[in-house]
Design a protein around this motif. Sequence first.
Motif, PDB file in Angstrom:
ATOM      1  N   ASN A  32       0.854  -1.170   0.000  1.00 48.62           N
ATOM      2  CA  ASN A  32       0.000   0.000   0.000  1.00 48.62           C
ATOM      3  C   ASN A  32       0.900   1.234   0.000  1.00 48.62           C
ATOM      4  O   ASN A  32       2.107   1.118   0.207  1.00 48.62           O
ATOM      5  CB  ASN A  32      -0.928  -0.023   1.224  1.00 48.62           C
ATOM      6  CG  ASN A  32      -0.153  -0.057   2.520  1.00 48.62           C
ATOM      7  OD1 ASN A  32       0.525   0.902   2.884  1.00 48.62           O
ATOM      8  ND2 ASN A  32      -0.222  -1.194   3.222  1.00 48.62           N
ATOM      9  N   PRO A  33       0.339   2.414  -0.229  1.00 48.57           N
ATOM     10  CA  PRO A  33       1.187   3.607  -0.347  1.00 48.57           C
ATOM     11  C   PRO A  33       2.061   3.876   0.875  1.00 48.57           C
ATOM     12  O   PRO A  33       3.231   4.210   0.741  1.00 48.57           O
ATOM     13  CB  PRO A  33       0.191   4.746  -0.563  1.00 48.57           C
ATOM     14  CG  PRO A  33      -1.068   4.109  -0.992  1.00 48.57           C
ATOM     15  CD  PRO A  33      -1.068   2.712  -0.465  1.00 48.57           C
ATOM     16  N   ARG A  34       1.526   3.720   2.066  1.00 46.53           N
ATOM     17  CA  ARG A  34       2.311   3.990   3.273  1.00 46.53           C
ATOM     18  C   ARG A  34       3.360   2.900   3.503  1.00 46.53           C
ATOM     19  O   ARG A  34       4.515   3.198   3.786  1.00 46.53           O
ATOM     20  CB  ARG A  34       1.394   4.111   4.484  1.00 46.53           C
ATOM     21  CG  ARG A  34       2.160   4.437   5.758  1.00 46.53           C
ATOM     22  CD  ARG A  34       1.199   4.831   6.878  1.00 46.53           C
ATOM     23  NE  ARG A  34       1.867   4.942   8.148  1.00 46.53           N
ATOM     24  CZ  ARG A  34       2.645   5.951   8.507  1.00 46.53           C
ATOM     25  NH1 ARG A  34       2.874   6.936   7.687  1.00 46.53           N
ATOM     26  NH2 ARG A  34       3.197   5.972   9.701  1.00 46.53           N
ATOM     27  N   GLY A  35       2.976   1.655   3.370  1.00 39.61           N
ATOM     28  CA  GLY A  35       3.893   0.544   3.627  1.00 39.61           C
ATOM     29  C   GLY A  35       4.999   0.425   2.599  1.00 39.61           C
ATOM     30  O   GLY A  35       6.089  -0.044   2.901  1.00 39.61           O
ATOM     31  N   ALA A  36       4.723   0.861   1.379  1.00 40.11           N
ATOM     32  CA  ALA A  36       5.710   0.719   0.303  1.00 40.11           C
ATOM     33  C   ALA A  36       6.859   1.707   0.431  1.00 40.11           C
ATOM     34  O   ALA A  36       7.966   1.436  -0.009  1.00 40.11           O
ATOM     35  CB  ALA A  36       5.032   0.895  -1.054  1.00 40.11           C
ATOM     36  N   GLY A  37       6.614   2.857   1.006  1.00 42.04           N
ATOM     37  CA  GLY A  37       7.646   3.888   1.070  1.00 42.04           C
ATOM     38  C   GLY A  37       7.753   4.629  -0.256  1.00 42.04           C
ATOM     39  O   GLY A  37       7.107   4.278  -1.256  1.00 42.04           O
ATOM     40  N   VAL A  39      10.338   5.082  -2.469  1.00 42.96           N
ATOM     41  CA  VAL A  39      10.988   4.488  -3.636  1.00 42.96           C
ATOM     42  C   VAL A  39      10.053   3.491  -4.304  1.00 42.96           C
ATOM     43  O   VAL A  39       9.738   3.611  -5.489  1.00 42.96           O
ATOM     44  CB  VAL A  39      12.324   3.818  -3.270  1.00 42.96           C
ATOM     45  CG1 VAL A  39      12.868   3.009  -4.442  1.00 42.96           C
ATOM     46  CG2 VAL A  39      13.351   4.855  -2.836  1.00 42.96           C
ATOM     47  N   VAL A  40       9.616   2.494  -3.563  1.00 40.38           N
ATOM     48  CA  VAL A  40       8.762   1.463  -4.148  1.00 40.38           C
ATOM     49  C   VAL A  40       7.432   2.063  -4.584  1.00 40.38           C
ATOM     50  O   VAL A  40       6.902   1.710  -5.643  1.00 40.38           O
ATOM     51  CB  VAL A  40       8.588   0.285  -3.176  1.00 40.38           C
ATOM     52  CG1 VAL A  40       7.603  -0.742  -3.715  1.00 40.38           C
ATOM     53  CG2 VAL A  40       9.939  -0.385  -2.902  1.00 40.38           C
ATOM     54  N   GLY A  41       6.922   3.015  -3.813  1.00 42.28           N
ATOM     55  CA  GLY A  41       5.677   3.683  -4.196  1.00 42.28           C
ATOM     56  C   GLY A  41       5.796   4.438  -5.508  1.00 42.28           C
ATOM     57  O   GLY A  41       4.847   4.485  -6.290  1.00 42.28           O
TER      58      GLY A  41
END
Length: 178
Positions: A32-37, A39-41
């Motif tokens: 999810n957007p918060r968990g991905a951070g 870079v990955v987001g």
Amino acid sequence: MSTPRLEPLAADRWDDAARDAVSPLLSEERRNPRGAGNVVGTLARHPGLTRAYLTFNAHLLLASTLTPRIREVALLRAVHVRPCDYLWDHHLPIAHGAGLTNAEIASVRSGDPDDAVDRLVVRAVDELHGSNTLSDDTWTALSDHFDERQVLDLIFTVGCYQMLGAAVNALGIQPETH
């Protein structure tokens, strides 16, 4: 830090394709957007590329034949000689978790570690950075300390993180604020 050229994928655009793209590296609860951070987001904007890259990156982080300590020595040196402050800062706690002390991290940055194997890894990173290859002497020394799979993981760790650093810098990815 430069201004962002691409922002992380907006929360309302996180769909099954984005969640699938980040699945090689992130647990289900982090897709999810918060968990991905950041870079990955940001990478999630291109799901096919993200899935391919994160499959490769997940091997280097989670399944490498290198010890976490050696991986972090190589990675930190790689993002120091081809500067990426975001990745340097992001990997400091990971390096500490892999057993590196502040003094050892500083020695990786300066290019003169006390530990002979760390010094060899730094030399290999510097050669890969400077000439895009390894000298015969460095190859022989690496082969004396690591098996062939470990040497391959070392070379690809350096290249992977220098490539990621270039992307982070070019995209203007900002540090996390949480």
